[in-house]
Design an enzyme around this catalytic site. Structure first.
Site, PDB file in Angstrom:
ATOM      1  N   SER A   2     -11.154  -0.624   4.578  1.00 49.54           N
ATOM      2  CA  SER A   2     -10.398  -1.871   4.741  1.00 49.54           C
ATOM      3  C   SER A   2     -11.019  -2.730   5.852  1.00 49.54           C
ATOM      4  O   SER A   2     -11.501  -2.199   6.848  1.00 49.54           O
ATOM      5  CB  SER A   2      -8.951  -1.570   5.133  1.00 49.54           C
ATOM      6  OG  SER A   2      -8.348  -0.771   4.161  1.00 49.54           O
ATOM      7  N   CYS A  51     -13.713  -4.644   5.912  1.00 48.36           N
ATOM      8  CA  CYS A  51     -15.174  -4.636   6.085  1.00 48.36           C
ATOM      9  C   CYS A  51     -15.866  -5.562   5.092  1.00 48.36           C
ATOM     10  O   CYS A  51     -17.061  -5.443   4.865  1.00 48.36           O
ATOM     11  CB  CYS A  51     -15.722  -3.224   5.925  1.00 48.36           C
ATOM     12  SG  CYS A  51     -15.242  -2.135   7.258  1.00 48.36           S
ATOM     13  N   GLY A  52     -15.114  -6.459   4.464  1.00 47.22           N
ATOM     14  CA  GLY A  52     -15.748  -7.457   3.607  1.00 47.22           C
ATOM     15  C   GLY A  52     -15.845  -7.076   2.143  1.00 47.22           C
ATOM     16  O   GLY A  52     -16.676  -7.614   1.413  1.00 47.22           O
ATOM     17  N   ARG A  87      -1.503 -10.426   3.334  1.00 47.51           N
ATOM     18  CA  ARG A  87      -2.234 -10.408   2.053  1.00 47.51           C
ATOM     19  C   ARG A  87      -1.798 -11.529   1.121  1.00 47.51           C
ATOM     20  O   ARG A  87      -0.739 -12.129   1.297  1.00 47.51           O
ATOM     21  CB  ARG A  87      -1.984  -9.077   1.353  1.00 47.51           C
ATOM     22  CG  ARG A  87      -2.404  -7.899   2.228  1.00 47.51           C
ATOM     23  CD  ARG A  87      -3.167  -6.865   1.494  1.00 47.51           C
ATOM     24  NE  ARG A  87      -3.813  -5.972   2.446  1.00 47.51           N
ATOM     25  CZ  ARG A  87      -4.933  -5.318   2.214  1.00 47.51           C
ATOM     26  NH1 ARG A  87      -5.552  -5.466   1.077  1.00 47.51           N
ATOM     27  NH2 ARG A  87      -5.457  -4.524   3.111  1.00 47.51           N
ATOM     28  N   GLY A 133       0.810  -1.212   0.000  1.00 47.32           N
ATOM     29  CA  GLY A 133       0.000   0.000   0.000  1.00 47.32           C
ATOM     30  C   GLY A 133       0.846   1.266   0.000  1.00 47.32           C
ATOM     31  O   GLY A 133       0.369   2.343  -0.347  1.00 47.32           O
TER      32      GLY A 133
HETATM   33  C1  SPV Z   1      -6.634  -1.106   1.503  1.00 43.44           C
HETATM   34  O1  SPV Z   1      -6.097  -0.997   2.611  1.00 43.44           O
HETATM   35  O2  SPV Z   1      -7.687  -0.509   1.207  1.00 43.44           O
HETATM   36  C2  SPV Z   1      -6.039  -1.967   0.485  1.00 43.44           C
HETATM   37  C3  SPV Z   1      -4.678  -2.423   0.662  1.00 43.44           C
HETATM   38  O3  SPV Z   1      -6.659  -2.269  -0.502  1.00 43.44           O
HETATM   39  S1  SPV Z   1      -3.531  -1.248   0.325  1.00 43.44           S
HETATM   40  O4  SPV Z   1      -2.754  -1.691  -0.800  1.00 43.44           O
HETATM   41  O5  SPV Z   1      -2.696  -1.145   1.511  1.00 43.44           O
HETATM   42  O6  SPV Z   1      -4.190   0.011   0.066  1.00 43.44           O
HETATM   43 MN    MN Z   2      -8.311  -0.957  -0.802  1.00 41.07          MN
END
Ligand code: SPV
Ligand code: MN
Length: 624
Positions: free
Chosen positions: A272, A274-275, A388, A224
């Protein structure tokens, strides 16, 4: 190519790489590359084209460099991020803005000139001893009205490998179109320690230069923070979209299959954890994407695409019963990067996986055994809550055939959902576009979980689940949503879902699998094929319709008692929510459109009236 730039490139990257760049007729690209190669000063450079040979070289580099290790199942690899590099680093992510720019308190920013100087100092010579990978991608399907060409510079073969799974190839697109108005991402993991994780934590930065559409990311590895095309590109694209009249959203895109083979596409935004991914992977339906969508008005319709072509999903809680499709993929050979799970003898374990956790292994904290504490005395779980899996969507049996349609798909419904233990019903529909934008999307909140730092159960305001990524003031963003459906005859219906309602004892009122039913109900509603009850907060399902759907979809008897409990209108909590949201818009969002307050007030009034008539907690049938 400009002579001076040609000379720099030729001497720094070698003849073969130089030939690859010559094929792209874009002087701006050449200049950008020359400037950054001089700044970063890598020892080697690799320009990756779209060939299988080049992508395979990246894959092998990740193993050779030790950033990934092979696991027992063919194609599976493991990557660890640093112990303190396990999630998006909000504190160190900033927009670089000219003096006098005010994005509001929700959007972190810093002075552009100072920020540029700081990050360029940090990145000066940062790739000495490293290989720089130059990668070309395309956000959205290639050669379409949605396409945005991108170039990624990184010295992490893990980042390069992940992006090759997640994004459409772009070298040919650059060759075809010159890659006009491309987005630029410059990442370096910096010095690595013995575990191959970034060492210079104090020099971690993510700086976003909106003016030049460049994102800098240094001294970190977590996806992320480093995968330029994911949330970093999303921030740039939100800004572009607001100037050009389209939307960049934190949304899945999926097809819900209705009666007689009908296909209806839905987008859905959830914060993030929440399904969101599990909704897009509900058995029986097909997935286009699980994280980011672009929406545009075309031919009088709202059409959407998946910006990506892969998935980087949260693995915690994935089990054979609730997530049979992803379970099968994660347990079969195929190209998958696991990150921050527990590895024991080449096998992976994550929290919530079927079976017993192993007693020891290796995880994001190093060698791990049950009961291990970290430096702060906190017990280290076998896998990180934000661990992940990253894969190409083509591994999935339920991939929708429209993924690469250059015209996208017609969006029939938009869903917003958060983690809410006591207010929203499991599924509802707004009275219309504006009511949906204001009372569902712009009022979205989510309760913190054990997976995030700090207290649990605290509600966090997160409009459209997009707050972390907004690159324009919140009020402007909401106005942009309100305006977006203008000139569209039948805009998608807007729905709100809540999978996390609890009873007074703290037990969830729904099974995880119930979302399959809510999806079918929304599909029928989007074609006007079932009726709904008009409550003060929106349109909710009728019992008979849900009973039928529960039988058809889950082979389950859904009782009237369950329905009445789940779908009762909780007036005190609903009013409190409006109070919280109104306060935020009044005090923290200076540019809130006036209509937001008007629609929230009308909703309060309807709730107050209903309270006088029916009391605090109103069974849905009272609104028959
Ligand atoms: C999120 O946290 O909304 C994601 C993973 O999809 S990230 O790549 O960390 O944004
Ligand atoms: Mn995301």
């Amino acid at each position: 190519m400009n002579k001076k730039i040609g000379q720099i490139l030729r001497t720094r990257i070698g003849e073969e790489n130089y030939e690859k760049l010559l094929e792209i007729k874009n002087p701006k690209l050449h200049e950008f590359l020359a400037v950054f190669i001089e700044l970063l000063n890598p020892s080697k450079v690799f320009v990756c084209d779209d060939s299988e040979e080049d992508v395979n070289f990246i894959r092998e580099e990740a193993i050779r460099n030790g950033e990934e290790k092979r696991l027992a199942l063919k194609g599976h690899t493991i990557h660890f991020d640093g112990y303190r590099d396990q999630a998006r680093d909000k504190e160190r992510t900033k927009f670089l803005v000219p003096k006098g720019t005010d994005l509001g308190p929700h959007i972190p920013s810093t002075d552009r000139d100072e920020g540029l100087k700081e990050i360029q100092d940090i990145m000066k010579g940062i790739m000495r001893g490293h290989t720089l990978y130059i990668l070309f991608f395309c956000l959205g399907p290639a050669n379409s009205g949605f396409s945005i060409p991108c170039v990624q510079l990184t010295d992490s073969s893990y980042v390069a490998h992940s992006e090759s799974l997640l994004y459409r190839k772009g070298y040919s697109e650059f060759k075809r179109s010159g890659g006009k108005r491309f987005l630029k991402f410059v990442h370096s993991e910096g010095d690595l320690d013995d575990n191959k994780t970034s060492r210079n934590i104090d020099k971690r930065r993510i700086y976003i230069d909106l003016e030049n559409e460049i994102v800098y990311s240094a001294n970190m590895q977590y996806g992320g923070n480093t995968l330029g095309l994911k949330k970093l590109a999303m921030r740039l694209a939100i800004n572009r979209a607001s100037r050009e009249g389209w939307l960049t959203e934190h949304m899945f895109l999926m097809c819900v299959h209705g009666p007689n083979g009908r296909k209806t596409y839905f987008t859905g935004a959830f914060p993030s954890l929440c399904g969101k991914t599990s909704t897009s992977m509900v058995p029986g339906e097909t997935i286009v994407g699980d994280d980011i969508s672009y929406l545009r008005k075309m031919k009088g319709e709202i059409r959407g695409v998946n910006v990506e072509k892969g998935m980087s999903g949260i693995i915690m809680g994935v089990n054979s019963k609730d997530d049979p499709l992803i379970w099968k993929v994660l347990n079969s050979p195929g190209e998958i990067i696991f990150s921050n799970v527990l590895v024991t003898d080449g096998k992976v374990y994550w929290t919530g996986k079927d079976g017993e956790p192993p007693k020891k292994g290796r995880n994001h904290s190093g060698e791990w055994a049950k009961g291990k504490n970290d430096n702060e005395g906190k017990e280290v779980p076998p896998s990180h809550p934000n661990a992940r899996f990253t894969l190409d969507l083509k591994l999935l049996d339920n991939l929708d055939p429209e993924l690469d349609n250059p015209e996208g798909v017609k969006v029939g419904g938009i869903i917003y959902g958060g983690r809410d233990s006591d207010t929203w019903v499991p599924v509802k529909e707004s009275f219309g576009w504006e009511h949906g934008v204001v009372t569902i999307g712009a009022s979205l909140e989510s309760e913190t979980t054990a997976a995030t730092l700090g207290k649990t159960g605290v509600r966090k305001y997160n409009p459209m689940a997009n707050l972390d990524f907004l690159s324009i003031p919140v009020g402007k963003y909401i106005q942009h949503h309100l305006d977006f459906s203008r000139s569209v005859k039948n805009p998608p219906k807007i729905f709100g879902v809540n999978y996390f309602l609890k009873d007074p004892k703290g037990e969830f009122l729904n099974e995880k699998t119930d979302k399959a039913v809510w999806l079918k109900w929304m599909e029928l509603r989007s074609h006007g094929e079932v009726e709904a009850l008009r409550t003060p907060t929106g349109l909710v399902p009728k019992y008979e319709d849900l009973r039928k759907l529960f039988r058809e979809v889950l082979k389950k008897e859904y009782t009237k008692e369950e329905y009445s409990e789940q779908f009762k209108i909780r007036i005190p909590e609903s009013l409190e929510k409006i109070g919280r949201i109104t306060k935020i818009y009044k005090t923290e969002v200076k540019d809130t459109p006036a209509i937001v307050f008007k629609i929230l007030e009308e909703q309060s009034k309807r709730l107050e009236d209903a309270r006088k008539k029916f009391g605090d907690y109103v069974p849905p049938d009272s609104f028959l």
